[in-house]
Design an enzyme around this catalytic site. Structure first.
Site, PDB file in Angstrom:
ATOM      1  N   HIS A 259       0.855  -1.189   0.000  1.00 12.12           N
ATOM      2  CA  HIS A 259       0.000   0.000   0.000  1.00 12.12           C
ATOM      3  C   HIS A 259       0.884   1.229   0.000  1.00 12.12           C
ATOM      4  O   HIS A 259       1.938   1.229   0.634  1.00 12.12           O
ATOM      5  CB  HIS A 259      -0.903   0.008   1.247  1.00 12.12           C
ATOM      6  CG  HIS A 259      -2.089   0.873   1.083  1.00 12.12           C
ATOM      7  ND1 HIS A 259      -2.048   2.234   1.290  1.00 12.12           N
ATOM      8  CD2 HIS A 259      -3.353   0.580   0.707  1.00 12.12           C
ATOM      9  CE1 HIS A 259      -3.249   2.730   1.049  1.00 12.12           C
ATOM     10  NE2 HIS A 259      -4.057   1.771   0.696  1.00 12.12           N
ATOM     11  N   ASP A 313      -7.948  -5.378  -0.180  1.00  7.47           N
ATOM     12  CA  ASP A 313      -8.417  -6.253  -1.260  1.00  7.47           C
ATOM     13  C   ASP A 313      -8.124  -7.729  -1.006  1.00  7.47           C
ATOM     14  O   ASP A 313      -8.741  -8.592  -1.638  1.00  7.47           O
ATOM     15  CB  ASP A 313      -7.784  -5.825  -2.593  1.00  7.47           C
ATOM     16  CG  ASP A 313      -8.357  -4.515  -3.078  1.00  7.47           C
ATOM     17  OD1 ASP A 313      -9.590  -4.388  -3.073  1.00  7.47           O
ATOM     18  OD2 ASP A 313      -7.586  -3.610  -3.438  1.00  7.47           O
TER      19      ASP A 313
HETATM   20  N1  CMC Z   1       4.006  -7.639  -4.273  1.00  5.52           N
HETATM   21  C1  CMC Z   1       5.357  -7.660  -4.386  1.00  5.52           C
HETATM   22  N2  CMC Z   1       6.134  -6.567  -4.255  1.00  5.52           N
HETATM   23  C2  CMC Z   1       5.507  -5.412  -3.991  1.00  5.52           C
HETATM   24  C3  CMC Z   1       4.119  -5.313  -3.843  1.00  5.52           C
HETATM   25  C4  CMC Z   1       3.371  -6.496  -3.999  1.00  5.52           C
HETATM   26  N3  CMC Z   1       2.038  -6.480  -3.893  1.00  5.52           N
HETATM   27  N4  CMC Z   1       3.791  -4.040  -3.580  1.00  5.52           N
HETATM   28  C5  CMC Z   1       4.927  -3.334  -3.570  1.00  5.52           C
HETATM   29  N5  CMC Z   1       5.966  -4.164  -3.818  1.00  5.52           N
HETATM   30  C6  CMC Z   1       7.381  -3.801  -3.883  1.00  5.52           C
HETATM   31  C7  CMC Z   1       7.700  -3.227  -5.268  1.00  5.52           C
HETATM   32  O1  CMC Z   1       8.083  -4.239  -6.174  1.00  5.52           O
HETATM   33  C8  CMC Z   1       8.813  -2.256  -4.949  1.00  5.52           C
HETATM   34  O2  CMC Z   1       9.978  -3.019  -4.747  1.00  5.52           O
HETATM   35  P1  CMC Z   1      11.431  -2.410  -5.109  1.00  5.52           P
HETATM   36  O3  CMC Z   1      11.620  -1.239  -4.191  1.00  5.52           O
HETATM   37  O4  CMC Z   1      12.359  -3.538  -4.831  1.00  5.52           O
HETATM   38  O5  CMC Z   1      11.375  -2.027  -6.547  1.00  5.52           O
HETATM   39  C9  CMC Z   1       8.416  -1.691  -3.590  1.00  5.52           C
HETATM   40  O6  CMC Z   1       7.606  -2.707  -2.977  1.00  5.52           O
HETATM   41  C10 CMC Z   1       7.584  -0.404  -3.693  1.00  5.52           C
HETATM   42  O7  CMC Z   1       6.495  -0.662  -4.570  1.00  5.52           O
HETATM   43  P2  CMC Z   1       5.718   0.458  -5.394  1.00  5.52           P
HETATM   44  O8  CMC Z   1       4.868  -0.215  -6.399  1.00  5.52           O
HETATM   45  O9  CMC Z   1       6.676   1.501  -5.874  1.00  5.52           O
HETATM   46  O10 CMC Z   1       4.871   1.105  -4.244  1.00  5.52           O
HETATM   47  P3  CMC Z   1       3.642   2.072  -4.429  1.00  5.52           P
HETATM   48  O11 CMC Z   1       3.480   2.819  -3.191  1.00  5.52           O
HETATM   49  O12 CMC Z   1       3.768   2.850  -5.699  1.00  5.52           O
HETATM   50  O13 CMC Z   1       2.464   1.020  -4.681  1.00  5.52           O
HETATM   51  C11 CMC Z   1       0.676  -0.394  -4.617  1.00  5.52           C
HETATM   52  C12 CMC Z   1       1.439   0.709  -3.883  1.00  5.52           C
HETATM   53  C13 CMC Z   1      -0.624  -0.670  -3.895  1.00  5.52           C
HETATM   54  C14 CMC Z   1       0.350   0.052  -6.034  1.00  5.52           C
HETATM   55  C15 CMC Z   1       1.542  -1.673  -4.657  1.00  5.52           C
HETATM   56  O14 CMC Z   1       1.819  -2.133  -3.357  1.00  5.52           O
HETATM   57  C16 CMC Z   1       0.908  -2.772  -5.489  1.00  5.52           C
HETATM   58  O15 CMC Z   1       1.033  -2.772  -6.719  1.00  5.52           O
HETATM   59  N6  CMC Z   1       0.203  -3.741  -4.834  1.00  5.52           N
HETATM   60  C17 CMC Z   1      -0.511  -4.791  -5.561  1.00  5.52           C
HETATM   61  C18 CMC Z   1      -1.840  -4.262  -6.055  1.00  5.52           C
HETATM   62  C19 CMC Z   1      -2.835  -4.070  -4.939  1.00  5.52           C
HETATM   63  O16 CMC Z   1      -3.030  -4.948  -4.103  1.00  5.52           O
HETATM   64  N7  CMC Z   1      -3.514  -2.915  -4.958  1.00  5.52           N
HETATM   65  C20 CMC Z   1      -4.544  -2.582  -3.969  1.00  5.52           C
HETATM   66  C21 CMC Z   1      -4.104  -1.430  -3.112  1.00  5.52           C
HETATM   67  S1  CMC Z   1      -5.055  -1.177  -1.644  1.00  5.52           S
HETATM   68  C22 CMC Z   1      -6.681  -0.890  -2.075  1.00  5.52           C
HETATM   69  C23 CMC Z   1      -6.926   0.028  -3.187  1.00  5.52           C
HETATM   70  O17 CMC Z   1      -6.287   1.058  -3.355  1.00  5.52           O
HETATM   71  O18 CMC Z   1      -7.825  -0.259  -3.962  1.00  5.52           O
END
Ligand code: CMC
Length: 376
Positions: A259, A313
């Site tokens: 998140h 989720d």
């Molecule tokens: N699985 C594996 N690695 C992850 C995940 C995940 N679900 N989420 C973040 N990471 C890692 C990512 O690969 C990155 O690693 P590194 O620094 O080594 O490159 C690091 O954590 C930071 O990730 P980010 O994507 O830059 O973080 P963000 O703040 O931009 O993203 C997020 C937040 C929700 C988009 C992301 O955690 C994600 O894609 N999660 C999976 C999709 C998901 O479950 N979304 C629902 C979010 S909550 C409810 C809603 O908003 O609807």
């Protein structure tokens, strides 16, 4: 001018009196009330009143609000006919986005943005969204529509229209709790989208339509469908460890985890985990719940140190499945409840508006020659 923050991380872009999040401690409050308390004690209708008025209603106020909402459950006849003409292959989120936009066509004064009109339109869309989703689902299954029943609460009425029978009290309450947990969540992407659109003094329908489009994305509300796909792909408990480890090694994102704001377990995930456990036992879906628990265990062991934990989720997928919802209705469920939050933010934005218009950092060339088309 401050530095560029990719994805607007850490940027405060609005003030709100609706929800408070402490991402480090895993706290979520609506108007100061912890989300767990609301899940235990409130209803979706009361929660929406709370968010729109920044206080809990008196009994008479809740009764009037609920009565008004229920009186608007039915959609215009012409719109119901239109649903019958939609392709049965259409995806429900595309249908919901399109039909919320179409509701504006049945409003004599769709652009009115004064406080009373904004509330009126918001209530209208919120009340009608369940019929839009349920009617479309019945249309694609070749079934007659089940009219809304104004004697039923929001959650119960939706399940009745969808399934053609009243849900059990346990199912209706479980669904109501899901709605409460999903209603609002700070300046998430879809809420920000709604506020950006209304900040041009466009209209409530446009703002809510845009928000549905944003929520559909797999990084946002679409993740609950992704979680269910993942659970279906994993054949049994023993397959969880190699499946998740494979994904981590390939640097694939695991849906339902991580998140932007929470670096601890999402407080909504605790509540949904409890619901999922109870419903999985009641409906013979223990396998699904056990697989989910194992995924959480492996993920926490491998990525917990990076602040990656289950988000809203993750357990909502098992919960919705146990309630009997089809996979592609999971994100529309999220949208139906978040309409309460989006509308509250639209009303809040209008009450103290300033146009959103950030700045882009230009990284292209300067003083480039204009090359005639024949010389390129
Ligand atoms: N699985 C594996 N690695 C992850 C995940 C995940 N679900 N989420 C973040 N990471 C890692 C990512 O690969 C990155 O690693 P590194 O620094 O080594 O490159 C690091 O954590 C930071 O990730 P980010 O994507 O830059 O973080 P963000 O703040 O931009 O993203 C997020 C937040 C929700 C988009 C992301 O955690 C994600 O894609 N999660 C999976 C999709 C998901 O479950 N979304 C629902 C979010 S909550 C409810 C809603 O908003 O609807």
């Amino acid at each position: 001018m401050s530095d560029y923050a990719k994805g607007l991380e850490g940027i405060i872009a609005a003030e709100t009196e609706m929800s408070f999040i402490d991402g480090q401690k895993g706290v979520l409050e609506y108007v100061g009330i912890p989300i767990g308390e609301l899940g235990k004690n409130s209803t979706f209708e009361e929660t929406v009143f709370l968010l729109w008025n920044q206080r809990l209603p008196k009994a008479s106020e809740l009764e009037a609000f609920t009565k008004d909402l229920r009186s608007r459950y039915e959609i215009p006849g012409a719109l119901a006919e239109r649903i019958k003409a939609l392709p049965t292959t259409a995806q429900p989120m595309h249908v919901l986005r399109t039909l919320i936009s179409e509701l504006a066509l049945y409003d004599n004064d769709p652009n009115a943005n004064d406080p009373d009109s904004a509330r009126d339109k918001s209530l209208n869309v919120l009340a009608k969204a369940p019929a839009l989703v349920a009617y479309f689902d019945r249309h694609r299954r070749g079934l007659d529509f089940v009219k809304p029943d104004a004697s039923l609460g929001f959650a119960e009425n939706f399940l009745n229209m969808l399934n053609g029978e009243k849900p059990t009290e346990t199912m209706a309450r479980a669904f109501d709790i899901c709605m409460i947990l999903h209603t609002d969540h700070g300046l998430n992407n879809s809420t920000f989208t709604a506020r950006v659109i209304i900040s041009t003094l466009s209209d409530v329908y446009s703002a809510l339509t845009g928000a549905v489009g944003s929520l559909r994305g797999p990084l946002h509300g679409g993740a609950n469908e992704g979680v269910m796909h993942m659970l279906n792909e994993i054949p049994d408990l023993d397959a969880v460890e190699p499946f998740i480890m494979g994904k981590i090694e390939r640097k694939d994102k695991i849906m339902g985890f991580g998140h932007r704001v929470y670096k601890a377990k999402d407080p909504r995930a605790f509540a949904l985990q409890g619901l999922a456990k109870q419903l999985a036992t009641d409906t013979g879906n223990q396998d699904l719940f056990n697989k989910s628990m194992k995924i959480e265990e492996v993920m926490t062991r491998e990525l917990g140190a990076k602040g990656i934990y289950p988000n809203v989720d993750f357990y909502s997928a098992t919960t919705y499945h146990c309630i009997g919802l089809k996979l592609d209705l999971f994100t529309p469920m999220f949208a139906m409840s978040r309409l309460g939050g989006w509308s509250g933010h639209v009303i809040e934005q209008l009450s103290n508006n300033r146009l959103f218009r950030p700045t882009a950092k230009y990284v292209g060339p300067h003083d480039a020659p204009y090359v005639a088309i024949g010389d390129r």
